[in-house]
Structures are given as C-alpha cells and as structure tokens.
Design a protein around this motif. Structure first.
Motif, short mmCIF file in Angstrom:
data_model
loop_
_atom_site.label_atom_id
_atom_site.label_comp_id
_atom_site.label_asym_id
_atom_site.label_seq_id
_atom_site.Cartn_x
_atom_site.Cartn_y
_atom_site.Cartn_z
N LEU A 190 37.59 36.75 44.01
CA LEU A 190 36.58 37.18 43.06
C LEU A 190 37.03 38.37 42.22
N LEU A 191 37.81 39.27 42.83
CA LEU A 191 38.24 40.47 42.12
C LEU A 191 39.54 40.26 41.34
N ALA A 192 40.27 39.17 41.62
CA ALA A 192 41.54 38.94 40.93
C ALA A 192 41.40 38.93 39.42
N PRO A 193 40.37 38.29 38.83
CA PRO A 193 40.24 38.35 37.36
C PRO A 193 40.02 39.76 36.82
N ILE A 194 39.34 40.60 37.59
CA ILE A 194 39.12 41.98 37.14
C ILE A 194 40.43 42.73 37.06
N TYR A 195 41.24 42.64 38.11
CA TYR A 195 42.55 43.30 38.09
C TYR A 195 43.46 42.67 37.03
N GLY A 196 43.34 41.36 36.85
CA GLY A 196 44.13 40.70 35.82
C GLY A 196 43.77 41.16 34.43
N ARG A 197 42.51 41.32 34.15
CA ARG A 197 42.08 41.81 32.83
C ARG A 197 42.51 43.26 32.62
N GLU A 198 42.41 44.07 33.67
CA GLU A 198 42.88 45.45 33.55
C GLU A 198 44.38 45.48 33.25
N LEU A 199 45.11 44.55 33.85
CA LEU A 199 46.56 44.53 33.68
C LEU A 199 46.96 44.25 32.24
N VAL A 200 46.24 43.35 31.58
CA VAL A 200 46.59 42.98 30.19
C VAL A 200 45.78 43.76 29.17
N GLY A 201 44.94 44.69 29.62
CA GLY A 201 44.19 45.52 28.69
C GLY A 201 43.03 44.81 28.02
N MET A 202 42.48 43.79 28.66
CA MET A 202 41.35 43.06 28.08
C MET A 202 40.04 43.70 28.51
N PRO A 203 39.00 43.59 27.68
CA PRO A 203 37.70 44.17 28.05
C PRO A 203 37.07 43.41 29.21
N ILE A 204 36.27 44.12 29.99
CA ILE A 204 35.62 43.54 31.16
C ILE A 204 34.12 43.69 30.98
N ALA A 205 33.46 42.60 30.63
CA ALA A 205 32.02 42.62 30.41
C ALA A 205 31.30 42.63 31.75
N PRO A 206 30.01 43.01 31.76
CA PRO A 206 29.25 42.92 33.01
C PRO A 206 29.27 41.50 33.56
N ARG A 207 29.38 41.39 34.86
CA ARG A 207 29.43 40.12 35.59
C ARG A 207 30.63 39.27 35.18
N ARG A 265 31.84 35.26 36.13
CA ARG A 265 32.08 34.23 35.11
C ARG A 265 33.47 33.65 35.22
N ASP A 266 34.46 34.49 35.51
CA ASP A 266 35.83 33.99 35.62
C ASP A 266 36.02 33.15 36.88
N ALA A 267 35.37 33.53 37.98
CA ALA A 267 35.59 32.85 39.26
C ALA A 267 34.65 31.68 39.49
N ARG A 268 33.52 31.63 38.80
CA ARG A 268 32.51 30.61 39.07
C ARG A 268 33.04 29.18 38.95
N PRO A 269 33.86 28.83 37.92
CA PRO A 269 34.34 27.44 37.86
C PRO A 269 35.18 27.02 39.05
N ARG A 270 35.73 27.95 39.79
CA ARG A 270 36.56 27.63 40.94
C ARG A 270 35.98 28.18 42.24
N LEU A 271 34.69 28.43 42.27
CA LEU A 271 34.09 29.06 43.45
C LEU A 271 34.23 28.16 44.68
N GLY A 272 33.98 26.86 44.53
CA GLY A 272 34.12 25.94 45.67
C GLY A 272 35.55 25.88 46.17
N ARG A 273 36.50 25.78 45.24
CA ARG A 273 37.90 25.75 45.65
C ARG A 273 38.35 27.08 46.23
N LEU A 274 37.77 28.17 45.73
CA LEU A 274 38.08 29.48 46.30
C LEU A 274 37.65 29.54 47.76
N ALA A 275 36.42 29.11 48.06
CA ALA A 275 35.93 29.11 49.44
C ALA A 275 36.78 28.18 50.31
N ALA A 276 37.15 27.01 49.76
CA ALA A 276 37.96 26.07 50.54
C ALA A 276 39.36 26.60 50.79
#
Length: 348
Positions: free
Chosen positions: A85-102, A106-117
C-alpha cells in the motif's frame, strides 16, 4: 541507496506523510491486535481463572505460545500488506510527483486482491518451509519412538526449518511492492522477486535484520513500557472478569499504538529495498532521468490533484488529467522484456 539511507528513508516517509502511513497502519494494526486479544480471552481466559496446577499451567503456556506465533504471523502479513500500500507513496516521492490525499489507496486499489494474495503466498511459502523439516520430529513424538531419534530429528529439523523459512521469505518479499507498482500477477510478482533478489540476498537480510532490531526496541520496549506500567499499577493485584477485561483492553491498546508506529517503518524498508534492487540490477535510476521527465511534466500540479494540467477548466477534465497522471506513474514502473538499461543485469 545504502542500508542506512533506506532505514532513514523509511522514517522520513512516515514523517513526510504521517496521515497516510499511520492511518493505514492504525487500521491494519487494530484488526490484527483486536483479533489476537479476542482469541487470547477465549483460549486463555477460562484457564487463567482456574486453580494453577501443573496441567493447567502447561495448557496455558501452550495456548500462549500458539497465540504468540499467530500474532507474529498476522503482524508479518500486515507488514507485507502495508508495504504494498505504501510502495506508490515512496515511488512518487522518488520521482518527485505530487501525492494527493488518498493517493496510496487509488494507486493500490486496482491490485488490492492480488496484493492480499501475494502477501499470503509469501507467508504460506515461508511457513511451509518451516513446518516440513519439523514433520519427522512431530511424527516420532506422536509414535512414541526412541527418545534419541526424536532429539536427533528435532536438532536437525528446527534449524533447517528456520533457515529455509528466512531464506524463502527474503527471496520472495520483494514480490509485494512489485505486484502493485508493476501491475504483475501473483505468479509474475513472485518470479520478479526472485530475479531482483538474485545475488543480493545477504544485503536484503542485513537490511531487514537491522529494521527488525529497531522494531523490537521500539515496539516491544520503548512504546509498550508505559502500558505495561499501567497494567501493573491498576490491575496487578486485581482478579475477576472485569479486571481481566480491563487489563486486556490496556494491553491491546498498547499493542495497537506500538505496532501502528513500527509497521510503516518495516513496510517502508521493504518498499525501498524493491526500489534499490531496481536501480542496482536494472539501472532504474538512469531510467528515471529519461522517462521521469515526461511523467513529472504531466504531474506538475498541486497535491489536491484538481488542477493537474494547466488550462483544465472543469472537474471532468481534472479527473481525466489525474487519471493520465496516475497511469503515467504506473507506466514508469512497469517492466518490458528487456532491462531498463541493457547490460546492467550482469553487475547487480
């Protein structure tokens, strides 16, 4: 990144995005610790109120050991979930992209089931590796075999099982960030983890070992001590179901507070380990210098995400622009058939 930079980066990530990291961590920790406390009350509560005889004491100790192992397994699973869940946040920080609330959701939701599996697969592989070498010892004990054979099976089985568990966990742990950032399948993420870990297992081991020591010191000592004092002062000499419930509630609260702080640290270290391996094995740092410019050009917007492209006039256009921004971020992490920098795979 050096090991100290990854540990410092995990702490900096919590400090820079406390609402996101701690919010997700509180939710996961609360579910895990409340479930553990409910199980402890029903499995140990009745035994603890009986007369303390050797049989009752052994049953209580066995139940406590089982619950402790269960709690550790659930906590490890929670760390894996949180790292995805936090990987996209660190990834955005790494490339200097803005991080909107939630943004993490939003980044992890499309793969939430596969993340849990994927997190469940990593835990299952590790636990099976632990159990299989111990099976002969358990069978010999159950069959009332010669004590020497049982002792020999235990001496060989337990170290082998623990070693296999640690080795396979570290081999597959990077699959969790990969399944989110690279949009991999569960099997593809496990294969990616093996590829990224190849030749750097001991570096991963050293980094996560240091993170574990920090976790043990902070989670089990510094943050839990105040709650333990409260338990001893107010409920140390008390008896009865009400006192048991109150003491268990204080203990549960202490575990939620301590694990909510240390879980995002461990999860952040795993996410940064994944990024470090991408840089060392595939030259991803050079890839960021080229492809990253086009991505950040799309995302040159405030963190609200509403005005993400210059000239956007209405909410629908803003949503489309935000979707382009998120897709551009994910495309940056996806891998093709070749490494990001051909030839770097030979020198991880």
């Amino acid at each position: 990144m050096s090991i100290s930079e990854m540990l410092d980066g995990a702490i900096a990530g919590i400090r820079r995005r406390p609402r996101t990291s701690l919010g997700l961590s509180v939710g996961i920790s609360t579910v895990i610790q409340v479930a553990s406390s409910i199980a402890a009350y029903f499995f140990i509560g009745d035994v603890a109120r009986e007369e303390v005889t050797p049989d009752v004491l052994l049953e209580s100790l066995g139940a406590q050991l089982t619950l402790t192992v269960m709690g550790l397994v659930l906590s490890a699973y929670g760390i894996l979930l949180l790292s995805g869940l936090l990987a996209p946040i660190y990834g955005r920080e790494l490339v200097g992209m803005p991080i909107a609330p939630r943004q993490a959701w939003r980044d992890a939701r499309p793969r939430l089931g596969r993340l849990a599996a994927t997190a469940a697969a990593v835990m299952a592989i590790s636990l099976i590796a632990l159990v299989v070498p111990i099976v002969p010892f358990a069978l010999l004990i159950a069959a009332d075999a010669h004590p020497g054979l049982s002792v020999l099976a235990g001496i060989l089985g337990f170290p082998i099982g623990i070693g296999l568990m640690v080795w396979l966990y570290l081999l597959f742990v990077l699959a969790v960030p990969a399944v989110v950032l690279e949009r991999q399948t569960v099997r593809g993420a496990l294969r990616r983890a093996v590829t990224l870990s190849k030749g750097r297992w001991f570096r991963t081991f050293g980094t996560l070992l240091l993170a574990l020591l920090v976790t043990v010191f902070m989670g089990f000592f510094a943050l839990r001590i105040p709650f333990l004092f409260v338990q001893l002062i107010f409920f140390g000499d008390s008896s009865g179901s009400d006192s048991t419930m109150a003491a268990l509630a204080v203990d549960t609260l202490g575990r939620i507070v301590s694990w909510s702080v240390v879980l995002p640290f461990d999860a952040g270290v795993i996410a940064l380990l994944y990024m470090d391996r991408r840089m060392r094995r595939e030259g991803f740092d050079l890839e960021l210098r080229t492809r990253g410019r086009s991505v950040t050009a799309i995302s040159a917007a405030p963190e609200t995400g509403v005005q993400s492209v210059q000239g956007v006039q209405n909410g629908q256009d803003a949503q489309d622009a935000q979707g382009d921004q998120e897709e551009g971020f994910i495309d940056l992490w996806r891998t093709g058939p070749l490494p990001a920098r051909p030839g770097t795979g030979a020198n991880p």
